[in-house]
Design a protein around this motif. Structure first.
Motif, PDB file in Angstrom:
ATOM      1  N   ALA A 333       0.826  -1.216   0.000  1.00 51.44           N
ATOM      2  CA  ALA A 333       0.000   0.000   0.000  1.00 51.44           C
ATOM      3  C   ALA A 333       0.852   1.254   0.000  1.00 51.44           C
ATOM      4  O   ALA A 333       0.480   2.277   0.594  1.00 51.44           O
ATOM      5  CB  ALA A 333      -0.961   0.005   1.186  1.00 51.44           C
ATOM      6  N   ASP A 334       2.012   1.188  -0.697  1.00 56.65           N
ATOM      7  CA  ASP A 334       2.798   2.404  -0.871  1.00 56.65           C
ATOM      8  C   ASP A 334       2.888   2.790  -2.342  1.00 56.65           C
ATOM      9  O   ASP A 334       3.695   3.641  -2.718  1.00 56.65           O
ATOM     10  CB  ASP A 334       4.186   2.271  -0.253  1.00 56.65           C
ATOM     11  N   LYS A 335       2.035   2.176  -3.182  1.00 55.63           N
ATOM     12  CA  LYS A 335       1.940   2.522  -4.599  1.00 55.63           C
ATOM     13  C   LYS A 335       0.500   2.319  -5.066  1.00 55.63           C
ATOM     14  O   LYS A 335      -0.229   1.485  -4.532  1.00 55.63           O
ATOM     15  CB  LYS A 335       2.843   1.635  -5.463  1.00 55.63           C
ATOM     16  N   VAL A 336       0.128   3.091  -6.086  1.00 56.17           N
ATOM     17  CA  VAL A 336      -1.146   2.874  -6.783  1.00 56.17           C
ATOM     18  C   VAL A 336      -0.880   2.965  -8.280  1.00 56.17           C
ATOM     19  O   VAL A 336      -0.182   3.876  -8.743  1.00 56.17           O
ATOM     20  CB  VAL A 336      -2.211   3.939  -6.415  1.00 56.17           C
ATOM     21  N   VAL A 337      -1.433   2.010  -9.013  1.00 55.84           N
ATOM     22  CA  VAL A 337      -1.411   2.067 -10.472  1.00 55.84           C
ATOM     23  C   VAL A 337      -2.783   2.543 -10.935  1.00 55.84           C
ATOM     24  O   VAL A 337      -3.795   1.902 -10.660  1.00 55.84           O
ATOM     25  CB  VAL A 337      -1.106   0.685 -11.089  1.00 55.84           C
ATOM     26  N   PHE A 338      -2.834   3.679 -11.614  1.00 54.74           N
ATOM     27  CA  PHE A 338      -4.065   4.185 -12.218  1.00 54.74           C
ATOM     28  C   PHE A 338      -4.023   3.909 -13.725  1.00 54.74           C
ATOM     29  O   PHE A 338      -2.962   3.987 -14.338  1.00 54.74           O
ATOM     30  CB  PHE A 338      -4.218   5.687 -11.993  1.00 54.74           C
ATOM     31  N   THR A 339      -5.166   3.611 -14.317  1.00 52.94           N
ATOM     32  CA  THR A 339      -5.222   3.403 -15.766  1.00 52.94           C
ATOM     33  C   THR A 339      -5.929   4.573 -16.446  1.00 52.94           C
ATOM     34  O   THR A 339      -6.840   5.179 -15.885  1.00 52.94           O
ATOM     35  CB  THR A 339      -5.968   2.110 -16.128  1.00 52.94           C
ATOM     36  N   ASP A 340      -5.478   4.861 -17.656  1.00 51.36           N
ATOM     37  CA  ASP A 340      -6.119   5.882 -18.494  1.00 51.36           C
ATOM     38  C   ASP A 340      -6.816   5.181 -19.652  1.00 51.36           C
ATOM     39  O   ASP A 340      -6.153   4.631 -20.531  1.00 51.36           O
ATOM     40  CB  ASP A 340      -5.076   6.858 -19.028  1.00 51.36           C
ATOM     41  N   GLU A 341      -8.155   5.219 -19.658  1.00 52.20           N
ATOM     42  CA  GLU A 341      -8.895   4.585 -20.748  1.00 52.20           C
ATOM     43  C   GLU A 341      -9.149   5.611 -21.858  1.00 52.20           C
ATOM     44  O   GLU A 341     -10.281   6.027 -22.112  1.00 52.20           O
ATOM     45  CB  GLU A 341     -10.214   3.979 -20.254  1.00 52.20           C
ATOM     46  N   LEU A 342      -8.082   6.002 -22.508  1.00 53.46           N
ATOM     47  CA  LEU A 342      -8.155   6.944 -23.620  1.00 53.46           C
ATOM     48  C   LEU A 342      -9.065   6.397 -24.720  1.00 53.46           C
ATOM     49  O   LEU A 342      -8.904   5.272 -25.159  1.00 53.46           O
ATOM     50  CB  LEU A 342      -6.751   7.168 -24.168  1.00 53.46           C
ATOM     51  N   ILE A 354      -0.023   7.516 -31.008  1.00 50.48           N
ATOM     52  CA  ILE A 354      -0.441   7.899 -29.660  1.00 50.48           C
ATOM     53  C   ILE A 354       0.749   7.932 -28.714  1.00 50.48           C
ATOM     54  O   ILE A 354       0.816   8.760 -27.812  1.00 50.48           O
ATOM     55  CB  ILE A 354      -1.523   6.933 -29.141  1.00 50.48           C
ATOM     56  N   GLY A 355       1.693   7.034 -28.897  1.00 51.49           N
ATOM     57  CA  GLY A 355       2.896   7.036 -28.075  1.00 51.49           C
ATOM     58  C   GLY A 355       2.769   6.249 -26.792  1.00 51.49           C
ATOM     59  O   GLY A 355       1.716   5.679 -26.489  1.00 51.49           O
ATOM     60  N   PRO A 356       3.842   6.223 -25.988  1.00 48.52           N
ATOM     61  CA  PRO A 356       3.902   5.353 -24.810  1.00 48.52           C
ATOM     62  C   PRO A 356       3.276   5.904 -23.541  1.00 48.52           C
ATOM     63  O   PRO A 356       3.143   5.180 -22.560  1.00 48.52           O
ATOM     64  CB  PRO A 356       5.415   5.180 -24.608  1.00 48.52           C
ATOM     65  N   ASN A 357       2.877   7.169 -23.528  1.00 53.19           N
ATOM     66  CA  ASN A 357       2.423   7.788 -22.285  1.00 53.19           C
ATOM     67  C   ASN A 357       0.924   8.065 -22.223  1.00 53.19           C
ATOM     68  O   ASN A 357       0.418   8.478 -21.179  1.00 53.19           O
ATOM     69  CB  ASN A 357       3.171   9.099 -22.049  1.00 53.19           C
ATOM     70  N   ARG A 358       0.212   7.855 -23.321  1.00 55.58           N
ATOM     71  CA  ARG A 358      -1.237   8.072 -23.327  1.00 55.58           C
ATOM     72  C   ARG A 358      -1.940   6.726 -23.502  1.00 55.58           C
ATOM     73  O   ARG A 358      -1.444   5.841 -24.177  1.00 55.58           O
ATOM     74  CB  ARG A 358      -1.626   9.030 -24.449  1.00 55.58           C
ATOM     75  N   GLY A 359      -3.102   6.590 -22.869  1.00 55.47           N
ATOM     76  CA  GLY A 359      -3.784   5.303 -22.882  1.00 55.47           C
ATOM     77  C   GLY A 359      -2.994   4.263 -22.128  1.00 55.47           C
ATOM     78  O   GLY A 359      -3.062   3.066 -22.419  1.00 55.47           O
ATOM     79  N   ALA A 360      -2.247   4.717 -21.123  1.00 58.49           N
ATOM     80  CA  ALA A 360      -1.299   3.868 -20.400  1.00 58.49           C
ATOM     81  C   ALA A 360      -1.665   3.791 -18.914  1.00 58.49           C
ATOM     82  O   ALA A 360      -2.687   4.318 -18.468  1.00 58.49           O
ATOM     83  CB  ALA A 360       0.111   4.437 -20.567  1.00 58.49           C
ATOM     84  N   ASP A 361      -0.813   3.118 -18.150  1.00 63.46           N
ATOM     85  CA  ASP A 361      -0.890   3.112 -16.693  1.00 63.46           C
ATOM     86  C   ASP A 361      -0.029   4.237 -16.154  1.00 63.46           C
ATOM     87  O   ASP A 361       1.060   4.506 -16.676  1.00 63.46           O
ATOM     88  CB  ASP A 361      -0.365   1.790 -16.120  1.00 63.46           C
ATOM     89  N   GLY A 362      -0.489   4.868 -15.093  1.00 60.28           N
ATOM     90  CA  GLY A 362       0.317   5.835 -14.365  1.00 60.28           C
ATOM     91  C   GLY A 362       0.659   5.250 -13.007  1.00 60.28           C
ATOM     92  O   GLY A 362      -0.228   4.843 -12.260  1.00 60.28           O
ATOM     93  N   ILE A 363       1.943   5.177 -12.681  1.00 64.01           N
ATOM     94  CA  ILE A 363       2.386   4.587 -11.416  1.00 64.01           C
ATOM     95  C   ILE A 363       2.683   5.708 -10.427  1.00 64.01           C
ATOM     96  O   ILE A 363       3.499   6.597 -10.700  1.00 64.01           O
ATOM     97  CB  ILE A 363       3.635   3.713 -11.628  1.00 64.01           C
ATOM     98  N   TYR A 364       2.019   5.667  -9.277  1.00 59.31           N
ATOM     99  CA  TYR A 364       2.168   6.683  -8.246  1.00 59.31           C
ATOM    100  C   TYR A 364       2.644   6.041  -6.949  1.00 59.31           C
ATOM    101  O   TYR A 364       2.103   5.020  -6.521  1.00 59.31           O
ATOM    102  CB  TYR A 364       0.830   7.392  -7.979  1.00 59.31           C
ATOM    103  N   ASP A 365       3.648   6.638  -6.328  1.00 55.18           N
ATOM    104  CA  ASP A 365       4.044   6.243  -4.979  1.00 55.18           C
ATOM    105  C   ASP A 365       3.157   6.969  -3.975  1.00 55.18           C
ATOM    106  O   ASP A 365       2.733   8.112  -4.213  1.00 55.18           O
ATOM    107  CB  ASP A 365       5.499   6.596  -4.710  1.00 55.18           C
TER     108      ASP A 365
END
Length: 500
Positions: A333-342, A354-365
């Motif tokens: 519980a020291d990270k969350v993965v959020f998804t972007d459903e572009l 579109i590239g590697p950063n859109r429609g992707a997962d965002g990793i947050y500490d």
């Protein structure tokens, strides 16, 4: 079998997608500005692509650079054990839940129960016809829960579609008794504001709390009025589910004006969804934590009092995230993965355009302690294989693979297939396994592929929108320790403490 790091493949596909950058940009700029539905929320429509792109896709398949139409490919550490096609329920396959030797598969026309005691040969135990997209599904004890997020004539399983502008229309939660898996019984229904797109269980001994996520209010909808800046909380007594009722509507995005205090979306933030509710919530009951993917916002909140959740932190990504779709905690519980459903899951976004950063997962500490914890962005993860421009592909539903000391996840990417990836180093995520099928069509953009891909008691189970129920076996020294972890029940959005 397609290799993960084939430079010839990546160069070829880069050329294919570069030609259609303008087409995709026009499509994706238009879609995320409003609430983005998941596939199947509207009638299925194939969008024909240009003759040039059709020829490019055909050439790439002929050269072995992408899988052939419906061809199955996978990494060497994955075995495809079986596929169970659709049967009585023809609608869009959606989410999955598990209990003991059973898997419960949602479908826009109802749900199906499988006996998975032999993962190589699952058997159908029951199929229940009960239309109402998207039939997001979960189980707890003898109860099964279904989300209805399409306007219906009533709350029965015989209902028909009816405009949301009519006051008599119904949307919300349905509750079934599954003590007899062969004969589920419909026992309760609870109407909720703006329906129930997804839901998340917070189970207790005597009661089950349900966090209902929904969005897209309108002044023309009698039961879905703006501002819709929170979630519905339902309390279900286990011994009397017929008494289930909404007990609170906590406001998660307080603010002045008709839309509350969430992300304003376009035109302030072009291409970003306005926050008018949440799409999905994941809870970690042992830590009294929850993470919400709420259209234009990601949030972290406390559920110490399950009837009154409290927001701890709120983040936005107005550069690369169009629609915050779902969330997954790591075990510590020291990270969350959020998804972007572009593009709402209905667009081709796994390509160079579109590239590697859109429609992707965002990793947050998650840094700090208690109510002072903050979400801190570290990196993006996206599958490293380009897909054809006739394949809908974007980050979607996945789960942890329980390995002590490691953060490993399996995830569905629609027609991008299933990806297993390691985010132990938040800044350097990497794929370690994959499974996918070739495009459904080489002439039109058709919606299909893996909706959910979850790890349960030693196997990966995936619900494919069109192809049915897949079972995969992952054999890899990095993930093999997970085979020793066995759960009695799994609703992925109610994350367990795998090692308690």
């Amino acid at each position: 079998m397609t290799l993960l790091n084939d430079p010839r493949t990546r160069r070829r596909r880069t050329g294919v997608v570069a030609a259609c950058t303008g087409l995709l940009a026009a499509l994706l700029t238009a879609v995320p500005a409003a609430a983005t539905p998941d596939p199947g929320d509207g009638p299925a429509v194939e969008r024909e692509v240009s003759s040039g792109l059709q020829a490019e896709a055909a050439a790439a398949i002929a050269d072995g650079e992408i899988p052939g139409q419906d061809e199955i490919v996978h990494s060497g550490n994955v075995e495809h054990l079986t596929n169970i096609p659709k049967d009585t329920l023809p609608g869009t396959n959606s989410d999955l839940a598990f209990q003991g030797k059973y898997a419960f598969a949602g479908n826009y026309d109802g749900f199906r129960i499988f006996d998975i005691s032999n993962p190589k040969a699952p058997k159908t135990v029951a199929q229940v016809l009960c239309p109402g997209s998207q039939n997001d599904i979960s189980v707890s004890g003898d109860l099964l829960f279904l989300s209805t997020d399409s306007s219906r004539s009533d709350n029965s399983c015989n209902s028909t579609t009816q405009p949301a502008t009519e006051k008599s229309s119904w949307e919300g939660m349905k509750v079934f008794d599954i003590s007899d898996k062969q004969n589920p019984k419909y026992v309760a229904a609870v109407e909720t504001a703006c329906g129930s797109h997804t839901h998340t269980l917070v189970p207790e001994r005597k009661n089950v709390y349900i966090y209902v996520s929904s969005y897209s209010p309108s002044a023309t909808y009698p039961d879905c009025q703006p501002p819709h800046d929170g979630i519905s909380v339902i309390k279900v007594p286990r011994k009397a589910p017929e008494r289930a009722a909404v007990v609170n509507f906590p406001v998660l995005f307080p603010g002045e004006g008709p839309d509350g205090g969430g992300n304003p979306g376009s035109p302030t933030n072009p291409g970003v969804s306005k926050t008018t509710g949440c799409h999905d919530i994941t809870v970690l009951p042992e830590k009294d934590l929850a993470a919400g993917a709420c259209m234009g916002d990601g949030i972290l909140f406390s559920i110490k009092d399950p009837e009154n959740p409290k927001v701890i932190d709120q983040v936005e990504d107005n550069v690369n995230f169009a629609f915050w779709h779902s969330a997954t905690f790591n075990q510590k519980a020291d990270k969350v993965v959020f998804t972007d459903e572009l593009g709402g899951g209905g667009a081709a976004t796994c390509n160079a355009a579109i590239g590697p950063n859109r429609g992707a997962d965002g990793i947050y500490d998650i840094v700090g302690k208690g109510d002072k914890r903050k979400l801190v962005f570290r990196s993006y993860y996206k599958i490293p294989r380009y897909q054809a421009d006739t394949e809908n592909c974007v980050a979607h539903n996945g789960s942890l693979i329980p390995v002590k000391g490691k953060d490993i996840m399996v995830q569905a990417w629609y027609q991008g297939g299933v990806s297993v990836w390691d985010f132990t180093d938040s800044s350097k995520p990497k794929e370690i396994a994959y499974f996918e099928r070739g495009p459904l069509s080489t002439t039109a953009l058709s919606v299909g592929g893996a909706w959910s891909a979850y790890y349960y008691n030693g196997y990966i189970y995936s619900n494919d929108i069109t192809k049915g129920f897949d079972v995969l076996k992952l054999s890899d020294r990095r993930t093999d320790p997970a085979k020793r972890v066995h759960l009695r029940e799994l609703n992925v959005q109610t994350q367990p403490d795998y090692f308690d």
